[in-house]
Scaffold this active site. Structure first.
Site, PDB file in Angstrom:
ATOM      1  N   HIS A 132      35.473  27.529  38.054  1.00  0.00           N
ATOM      2  CA  HIS A 132      34.491  28.605  37.937  1.00  0.00           C
ATOM      3  C   HIS A 132      34.771  29.369  36.639  1.00  0.00           C
ATOM      4  O   HIS A 132      35.930  29.552  36.255  1.00  0.00           O
ATOM      5  CB  HIS A 132      34.613  29.568  39.123  1.00  0.00           C
ATOM      6  CG  HIS A 132      34.022  30.922  38.882  1.00  0.00           C
ATOM      7  ND1 HIS A 132      34.798  32.032  38.618  1.00  0.00           N
ATOM      8  CD2 HIS A 132      32.731  31.341  38.842  1.00  0.00           C
ATOM      9  CE1 HIS A 132      34.010  33.084  38.445  1.00  0.00           C
ATOM     10  NE2 HIS A 132      32.758  32.690  38.571  1.00  0.00           N
ATOM     11  N   HIS A 191      41.357  37.910  54.775  1.00  0.00           N
ATOM     12  CA  HIS A 191      41.352  37.501  56.179  1.00  0.00           C
ATOM     13  C   HIS A 191      42.105  36.193  56.400  1.00  0.00           C
ATOM     14  O   HIS A 191      42.434  35.850  57.538  1.00  0.00           O
ATOM     15  CB  HIS A 191      39.913  37.372  56.693  1.00  0.00           C
ATOM     16  CG  HIS A 191      39.089  36.350  55.971  1.00  0.00           C
ATOM     17  ND1 HIS A 191      38.618  36.538  54.697  1.00  0.00           N
ATOM     18  CD2 HIS A 191      38.657  35.122  56.349  1.00  0.00           C
ATOM     19  CE1 HIS A 191      37.923  35.465  54.326  1.00  0.00           C
ATOM     20  NE2 HIS A 191      37.943  34.593  55.313  1.00  0.00           N
ATOM     21  N   VAL A 239      31.232  34.878  31.862  1.00  0.00           N
ATOM     22  CA  VAL A 239      31.348  35.935  30.854  1.00  0.00           C
ATOM     23  C   VAL A 239      30.054  36.738  30.908  1.00  0.00           C
ATOM     24  O   VAL A 239      28.971  36.163  31.028  1.00  0.00           O
ATOM     25  CB  VAL A 239      31.618  35.401  29.438  1.00  0.00           C
ATOM     26  CG1 VAL A 239      33.055  34.953  29.288  1.00  0.00           C
ATOM     27  CG2 VAL A 239      30.685  34.257  29.071  1.00  0.00           C
ATOM     28  N   ARG A 240      30.171  38.044  30.812  1.00  0.00           N
ATOM     29  CA  ARG A 240      29.000  38.874  31.019  1.00  0.00           C
ATOM     30  C   ARG A 240      29.103  40.184  30.223  1.00  0.00           C
ATOM     31  O   ARG A 240      30.200  40.625  29.869  1.00  0.00           O
ATOM     32  CB  ARG A 240      28.831  39.200  32.503  1.00  0.00           C
ATOM     33  CG  ARG A 240      30.040  39.870  33.119  1.00  0.00           C
ATOM     34  CD  ARG A 240      29.962  39.932  34.633  1.00  0.00           C
ATOM     35  NE  ARG A 240      31.164  40.558  35.198  1.00  0.00           N
ATOM     36  CZ  ARG A 240      32.273  39.916  35.500  1.00  0.00           C
ATOM     37  NH1 ARG A 240      32.361  38.615  35.289  1.00  0.00           N
ATOM     38  NH2 ARG A 240      33.311  40.563  36.012  1.00  0.00           N
ATOM     39  N   HIS A 258      46.660  27.227  32.587  1.00  0.00           N
ATOM     40  CA  HIS A 258      47.178  28.548  32.240  1.00  0.00           C
ATOM     41  C   HIS A 258      47.636  28.619  30.780  1.00  0.00           C
ATOM     42  O   HIS A 258      47.571  29.693  30.169  1.00  0.00           O
ATOM     43  CB  HIS A 258      48.313  28.931  33.184  1.00  0.00           C
ATOM     44  CG  HIS A 258      47.825  29.452  34.500  1.00  0.00           C
ATOM     45  ND1 HIS A 258      47.506  30.777  34.704  1.00  0.00           N
ATOM     46  CD2 HIS A 258      47.569  28.822  35.679  1.00  0.00           C
ATOM     47  CE1 HIS A 258      47.076  30.947  35.948  1.00  0.00           C
ATOM     48  NE2 HIS A 258      47.108  29.769  36.565  1.00  0.00           N
TER      49      HIS A 258
END
Length: 302
Positions: free
Chosen positions: A107, A177, A110-111, A147
Site C-alpha cells: 500500500h 482488537h 501521498v496526499r 525498509h
C-alpha cells in the site's frame, strides 16, 4: 500554500499515478490498467485505475482531486478550529493484492490538503502519506530491502525522519482488537508542513518515487514461486486482517466516505477474494505460525 503551489502538487500526483501504473504493468504478464474517470459533486474528480492479471490479482492506483464546502468529521476530530471551513484535497493512493501468496500486499499513499476559509480564519495546509508492506509468508531479506529503500528516501530530509515515520507506521497500522500489526510497516506521516512548502513537496516526491524501488524487486523475486492451495487459503485468511483494518481504523477510508467520495474507488483497496475462519490458529512450527512472530515491530536495519 497558494493556488499555484497546490496545482503544482496536483500535476505531480497525476504524473506519479502514470509512472507507478507503467512500472506495475511492466511486471504483469497478462493485463493492463483500466481507467474510470469520475467527477466529484462539489468539484474536481479523479482517475481510478484497476488491473486484474496473473501476477496481480488486483492492483488499484487512484488519483483524486476533490473539493468540499465543509470538512468531514474525520478531518476535524483533532482540529476543531477548522470546523466549517471548505477544503481541497488531492492524492495518489494504491493497494496491490498479488496472486502469489509469497508476494506481499503493498500500500502507498501521498496526499496534499488545504482548507478554504469562509471568513477571516487562517488557511491550513499539510502533506501526508507513506507506504507499508503486508507479507503472508516471512522473508526477512524482503523486509530489510523494503525498509532500506524507505531509510534512503528519508535520509536527505534529516537523520531522525526515517525512525520517526517508521515508528508512526508501526503504531498506525495496528489492529487493537487483534493485538497485532497489519504487516511489517514502512513509513507513515501526516500533518507535514513544518519544513515549509518546497521541502515538504520534495519529500512527498521522494516517497512517491521510492515505492516502486521498494516493491518491484520483491515482486520479481517471488512472482514465479510455486505455491499450493494451502498457501492460497492462508493468504485469503490473512487478507481478512487487511479488510478489518481498512473498514474499522483507516482514516483515509473514513475521510473518503464522509466527504462524499466515489465509493467504488475508496473500497478498491479491499482484496477481491478473502476468507474468515473462526478461532483459527496455525499449527506450531509452520511458516504460517512464524508469520505472527514476524509481525512484531523491530529495527529491521539493525
Amino acid at each position: 500554500m497558494n493556488t499555484s503551489q497546490f496545482e503544482s502538487v496536483v500535476e505531480f500526483l497525476k504524473s506519479l499515478q502514470d509512472d507507478i501504473c507503467q512500472q506495475l504493468e511492466a511486471v504483469e504478464s497478462d493485463g493492463n490498467f483500466k481507467e474510470d474517470a469520475w467527477q466529484h459533486d462539489n468539484g474536481g474528480g479523479g482517475r481510478t485505475r484497476v488491473m486484474n492479471g496473473e501476477v496481480f490479482e488486483q492492483a488499484g492506483v487512484n488519483f483524486s482531486h476533490v473539493k468540499g464546502d465543509s470538512l468531514p468529521a474525520a478531518a476535524t476530530a483533532k482540529r476543531p478550529e477548522m470546523a466549517g471551513q471548505g477544503f481541497e484535497a488531492s492524492g495518489v493512493s494504491l493497494v496491490v493484492h498479488p496472486d502469489n501468496p509469497f508476494v506481499p500486499t503493498s500500500h502507498a499513499n501521498v496526499r496534499v490538503f488545504r482548507t478554504i476559509p469562509k471568513g477571516d480564519e487562517p488557511s491550513h495546509w499539510w502533506f501526508g502519506g507513506g507506504f507499508d508492506l503486508t507479507p503472508f509468508y516471512p522473508f526477512e531479506e524482503d523486509v530489510i530491502h523494503w525498509h532500506q529503500v524507505a531509510f534512503e528516501a528519508c535520509q536527505p530530509f534529516g537523520e531522525d525522519v526515517y525512525a520517526k515515520y517508521k515508528k508512526w507506521c508501526d503504531e498506525y497500522f495496528y489492529l487493537k482488537h487483534r493485538g497485532e500489526t497489519r504487516g511489517v510497516g514502512g513509513l507513515f506521516f501526516d500533518d507535514l508542513n513544518e519544513w515549509g512548502y518546497d521541502r515538504c513537496f520534495e519529500f512527498i516526491q521522494a516517497i512517491g518515487h521510492a515505492y516502486c524501488d521498494a516493491y518491484i524487486p520483491i515482486v520479481k523475486k517471488h512472482k514465479n514461486s510455486v505455491f499450493d492451495d494451502e498457501h492460497k487459503q492462508f493468504q485469503k485468511y490473512r487478507r481478512g486482517r487487511y479488510v478489518e483494518f481498512n473498514l474499522v481504523y483507516d482514516r483515509g477510508t473514513l475521510f473518503g466516505l464522509q466527504s462524499g467520495g466515489r465509493t467504488e474507488s475508496i473500497l478498491m483497496s479491499l482484496p477481491p477474494e478473502v476468507s474468515y475462519r473462526y478461532n483459527y490458529h496455525p499449527e506450531e512450527g509452520t511458516q504460517e505460525a512464524r508469520l505472527y512472530d514476524f509481525l512484531t515491530p523491530r529495527n529491521w536495519l539493525a
